[in-house]
Design a protein around this motif. Structure first.
Motif, mmCIF file in Angstrom:
data_model
loop_
_atom_site.group_PDB
_atom_site.id
_atom_site.type_symbol
_atom_site.label_atom_id
_atom_site.label_comp_id
_atom_site.label_asym_id
_atom_site.label_seq_id
_atom_site.Cartn_x
_atom_site.Cartn_y
_atom_site.Cartn_z
ATOM 1 N N ARG A 239 0.826 -1.208 0.000
ATOM 2 C CA ARG A 239 0.000 0.000 0.000
ATOM 3 C C ARG A 239 0.858 1.254 0.000
ATOM 4 N N SER A 240 1.989 1.180 0.714
ATOM 5 C CA SER A 240 2.888 2.335 0.747
ATOM 6 C C SER A 240 4.278 1.867 1.156
ATOM 7 N N LEU A 241 5.208 2.825 1.215
ATOM 8 C CA LEU A 241 6.598 2.506 1.552
ATOM 9 C C LEU A 241 7.033 3.409 2.697
ATOM 10 N N GLU A 242 7.942 2.903 3.543
ATOM 11 C CA GLU A 242 8.582 3.787 4.522
ATOM 12 C C GLU A 242 10.051 3.909 4.146
ATOM 13 N N ALA A 243 10.530 5.139 4.047
ATOM 14 C CA ALA A 243 11.943 5.386 3.758
ATOM 15 C C ALA A 243 12.730 5.334 5.064
ATOM 16 N N LEU A 244 13.809 4.549 5.083
ATOM 17 C CA LEU A 244 14.640 4.394 6.284
ATOM 18 C C LEU A 244 16.103 4.581 5.887
ATOM 19 N N VAL A 245 16.748 5.541 6.530
ATOM 20 C CA VAL A 245 18.091 5.909 6.089
ATOM 21 C C VAL A 245 19.130 4.906 6.602
ATOM 22 N N ARG A 246 20.172 4.693 5.800
ATOM 23 C CA ARG A 246 21.278 3.789 6.142
ATOM 24 C C ARG A 246 22.591 4.527 5.946
ATOM 25 N N TRP A 247 23.561 4.191 6.797
ATOM 26 C CA TRP A 247 24.875 4.823 6.686
ATOM 27 C C TRP A 247 25.934 3.756 6.450
ATOM 28 N N HIS A 248 26.542 3.795 5.293
ATOM 29 C CA HIS A 248 27.658 2.884 4.991
ATOM 30 C C HIS A 248 28.945 3.580 5.413
ATOM 31 N N HIS A 249 29.403 3.258 6.605
ATOM 32 C CA HIS A 249 30.602 3.904 7.131
ATOM 33 C C HIS A 249 31.825 3.207 6.541
ATOM 34 N N PRO A 250 32.812 3.976 6.062
ATOM 35 C CA PRO A 250 33.959 3.352 5.385
ATOM 36 C C PRO A 250 34.742 2.391 6.291
ATOM 37 N N GLU A 251 34.763 2.630 7.608
ATOM 38 C CA GLU A 251 35.504 1.723 8.501
ATOM 39 C C GLU A 251 34.593 0.811 9.314
ATOM 40 N N HIS A 252 33.484 1.338 9.785
ATOM 41 C CA HIS A 252 32.662 0.570 10.723
ATOM 42 C C HIS A 252 31.515 -0.169 10.048
#
Ligand code: C2E
Ligand code: CA
Ligand code: CA
Ligand code: CA
Length: 279
Positions: free
Chosen positions: A55-68
């Motif tokens: 019915r709909s989407l939820e946007a959820l942010v992700r962080w690709h940290h270069p070291e962690h």
């Protein structure tokens, strides 16, 4: 700690025991993240409780940290809120989601309304409404396709301004959902006065509905109340078939959880069977 973020979380906790310098480091890194494309928006489908259709989407942010590696928003959003970086971060999220949807629409593909999480600080800031307006205009996305998720905490800061802004957003045809409903400490009175269209039942309630009579009573009661007020209900964190069946029995309108789909990158979402092609 969240499943995906466990390693990072442990890393973070260990570091925090020693010193706050890692916290400062993460703050600094978040600044870099914003400027070096380390953030990515994932999307999680929200489905019709009975048919299981999206019915709909939820946007959820992700962080690709270069070291962690991947850092959970449960960790960096609170830091971004403390440092004020939530303002540029939140703006990026809003713009990115609107661009994604507008692009899909331009290609004649089927689109769904997308829900964006808005922090209290972001919501209360001067210029928030005009920022939303500007992003909609620049991307050409119809406002009916945008939904904003906010927690009851927006009412704690300045209830009067919150009411004004929610009314203004409604006037712009943007839908408002109350996130993590029932976990805050605000009174229920606001539901009477605000043009909210949806409430999201927190995962902590859904987790216990099969084992705790009190959770069951609470969830059933909230759904009944919401429906009497003409509000839609989404149950979050649905992981088991029995939870789905129970929630269908209680007339929850929509469900969201790993039982149906995990949050996924945009590219993956677009190739989900049943999502495409255009109608
Ligand atoms: P939220 O808004 O309550 O989002 C729901 C969280 O539940 C998401 O965690 C989602 O991945 C997770 N989830 C969904 N289904 C299930 C399930 O079946 N089981 C379990 N265990 N978890 C499930 P995520 O993505 O780690 O986000 C955590 C929180 O970070 C969000 O909670 C929201 O408060 C915040 N957040 C995420 N993205 C943004 C953003 O762009 N802006 C702001 N301001 N906050 C964000
Ligand atoms: Ca949310
Ligand atoms: Ca939530
Ligand atoms: Ca939450």
């Amino acid at each position: 700690a969240k499943r995906q973020g466990r390693n990072t979380w442990q890393w973070f906790r260990q570091q925090r025991k020693q010193t706050t310098s890692e916290h400062i480091l993460l703050r600094h890194d978040l600044y870099t993240a914003l400027h070096e494309n380390q953030l990515e928006l994932y999307y999680q489908p929200i489905v019709d409780a009975v048919t299981g259709r999206i019915r709909s989407l939820e946007a959820l942010v992700r962080w690709h940290h270069p070291e962690h590696g991947m850092i959970s928003p449960g960790i960096f959003i609170p830091i971004a809120e403390q440092t004020g970086q939530i303002i540029p971060l939140g703006r990026w999220v809003l713009r990115q989601a609107c661009e994604h949807l507008a692009d899909m629409r331009a290609k004649g593909e089927r689109v769904f309304p997308v829900a964006i999480n808005i922090s209290a600080l972001q919501f209360h800031r001067d210029g928030f409404l005009s920022e939303v307006q500007a992003i909609l205009e620049e991307t050409g996305l119809p406002p009916e396709l945008l939904e904003l998720e906010m927690t009851e905490s927006i009412l704690m800061d300045d209830a009067e301004r919150a009411v004004e802004r929610i009314n203004a957003l409604r006037g712009m045809s943007i839908a408002i959902a109350i996130d993590d409903f029932g976990t805050g400490f605000s009174s229920l009175g606001y539901l009477r006065d605000l043009p909210i269209h949806k409430i999201k039942l927190d995962r902590s309630f859904i987790r216990d509905i099969l084992t705790s009579a009190n959770s069951a009573a609470l969830v059933q009661g909230i759904i009944t109340m919401a429906h009497h007020m003409g509000l839609l209900v989404v149950a979050e964190g649905v992981e088991e078939r029995e939870q789905q069946e129970t929630l269908i029995g209680w007339k929850s309108d929509m469900l969201q959880g790993y039982l149906f789909a995990r949050p996924m990158p945009w590219s993956e979402l677009r190739s989900l069977p049943g999502l495409l092609p255009a109608p």
